[in-house]
Scaffold this active site. Structure first.
Site, short mmCIF file in Angstrom:
data_model
loop_
_atom_site.label_atom_id
_atom_site.label_comp_id
_atom_site.label_asym_id
_atom_site.label_seq_id
_atom_site.Cartn_x
_atom_site.Cartn_y
_atom_site.Cartn_z
N SER A 159 -1.68 7.81 8.23
CA SER A 159 -0.47 6.99 8.26
C SER A 159 -0.55 6.09 9.47
O SER A 159 -1.46 6.21 10.30
CB SER A 159 0.79 7.87 8.31
OG SER A 159 1.02 8.34 9.64
N LYS B 188 6.91 5.35 -7.48
CA LYS B 188 7.71 4.27 -8.06
C LYS B 188 8.77 3.87 -7.04
O LYS B 188 9.20 4.70 -6.23
CB LYS B 188 8.33 4.69 -9.40
CG LYS B 188 9.03 6.07 -9.35
CD LYS B 188 10.36 5.99 -8.66
CE LYS B 188 10.88 7.33 -8.21
NZ LYS B 188 11.82 7.20 -7.10
N ALA C 123 6.03 12.86 1.97
CA ALA C 123 4.63 13.29 2.08
C ALA C 123 4.56 14.74 2.55
O ALA C 123 3.72 15.52 2.08
CB ALA C 123 3.88 12.39 3.05
N ASP D 49 14.92 3.16 -6.28
CA ASP D 49 14.47 4.54 -6.16
C ASP D 49 14.96 5.39 -7.33
O ASP D 49 14.19 6.13 -7.93
CB ASP D 49 14.97 5.14 -4.83
CG ASP D 49 14.30 6.47 -4.51
OD1 ASP D 49 13.17 6.69 -4.96
OD2 ASP D 49 14.92 7.28 -3.82
#
Length: 298
Positions: free
Chosen positions: A42, A100, A21, A177
């Site tokens: 968050s 994803k 982020a 990942d």
């Protein structure tokens, strides 16, 4: 003078304040001009406040407050958190910029995709390599290239130590990942994946063998636990005309992010679904689930 709504930046709320982020989502969305980072939230208030202050955004104290301040939501959180939070944003009518994989299990990914379809909101996937000009040129060439087979690899040591060596990536990172990148490219370049076999351990090294519609076979090598000086990543197609290669190891991701931002904003403003939307994410999740099934999807 009447305001041109399509020229207005999209107000985006960012969920997450971790390394990804802070290095990608936040700076890219704050840079504009197509987007404006409206708020950050968050589950760690101190990290939220720090990132929001650095980027000139509002630090939301709750997820509900973030939703009230934006028209689109970007997620930079683990897949299980995304699968929990994203449907709530969709029900609130927000466009979604999704990471994803969509989730850590297929049922949660399907539930997210179903909610998106129900609510009719725009979605887009952060499959970073797809937003680079070299990848797009490769896929355009692949459409005219007769492939008998392909070899692809995504190899690095980021899951051994450092910011990415945490949580779900330590146990599923190579497959969940890295896997979506190679599965997406192989599927796009050689045709739909109809059969899939897997060998190895996602914590160390995993090999995927894919049979594509039309007869081509691809072999995908994945590891985040090998000590390399730099990432080795790419795909090579082979056929009667020779070889067609995409090497995205040296690609500068900063060249991808402005394209991703502009296309997300355009999709939100037009309401026209992006090619890389939640449906693409669900297709990739279904492939991941087949790999995770008993006997590695065989």
């Amino acid at each position: 003078m009447e305001r041109d709504e399509h020229a207005q930046p999209v107000d985006v709320g960012l969920v997450g304040a971790g390394p990804w982020a802070a290095t990608m989502h936040g700076p890219v969305l704050a840079a504009g001009p197509q987007t404006r980072l409206a708020a950050v939230w968050s589950r760690r208030p101190e990290a939220t406040a720090h990132l929001a202050a650095r980027l000139g955004a509002h630090a939301a104290t709750s997820y509900e407050e973030l939703l009230d301040r934006c028209e689109a939501v970007a997620f930079a959180v683990p897949p299980d958190a995304q699968a929990d939070l994203a449907p709530r944003a969709a029900r609130a009518g927000k466009a979604l910029l999704l990471e994803k994989p969509l989730a850590l299990d297929l049922d949660a990914a399907r539930a997210l995709a179903d909610t998106v379809a129900e609510c009719g909101v725009v979605t887009q996937l952060v499959l970073t390599k797809r937003y680079h000009h070299s990848t797009r040129a490769f896929l355009a060439a692949a459409a005219k290239f007769t492939s008998a087979g392909a070899r692809a690899r995504y190899l690095h040591g980021a899951f051994l130590d450092g910011a990415m060596a945490t949580g779900w990536r330590l146990t599923r990172g190579a497959l969940y990942d890295l896997g979506p990148h190679l599965l997406d490219l192989a599927d796009a370049a050689l045709g739909p994946i109809e059969e899939l076999r897997a060998y190895g351990d996602s914590r160390r090294w995993i090999e995927l063998t894919c049979a594509h519609r039309g007869g081509a076979i691809s072999q995908l090598s994945l590891s985040g636990a090998v000590g390399l000086a730099s990432s080795q990543a790419g795909i090579d197609l082979y056929g009667p005309a020779g070889e067609l290669t995409l090497d995205f190891g040296p690609v500068d991701h900063r060249e991808c992010w402005p394209v991703l931002r502009a296309e997300f904003a355009a999709a939100v403003r037009s309401g026209v679904p992006h090619d890389l939307d939640v449906r693409r994410g669900l297709m990739l999740q279904e492939l991941l689930a087949r790999v995770s099934a008993p006997h590695g999807g065989r």
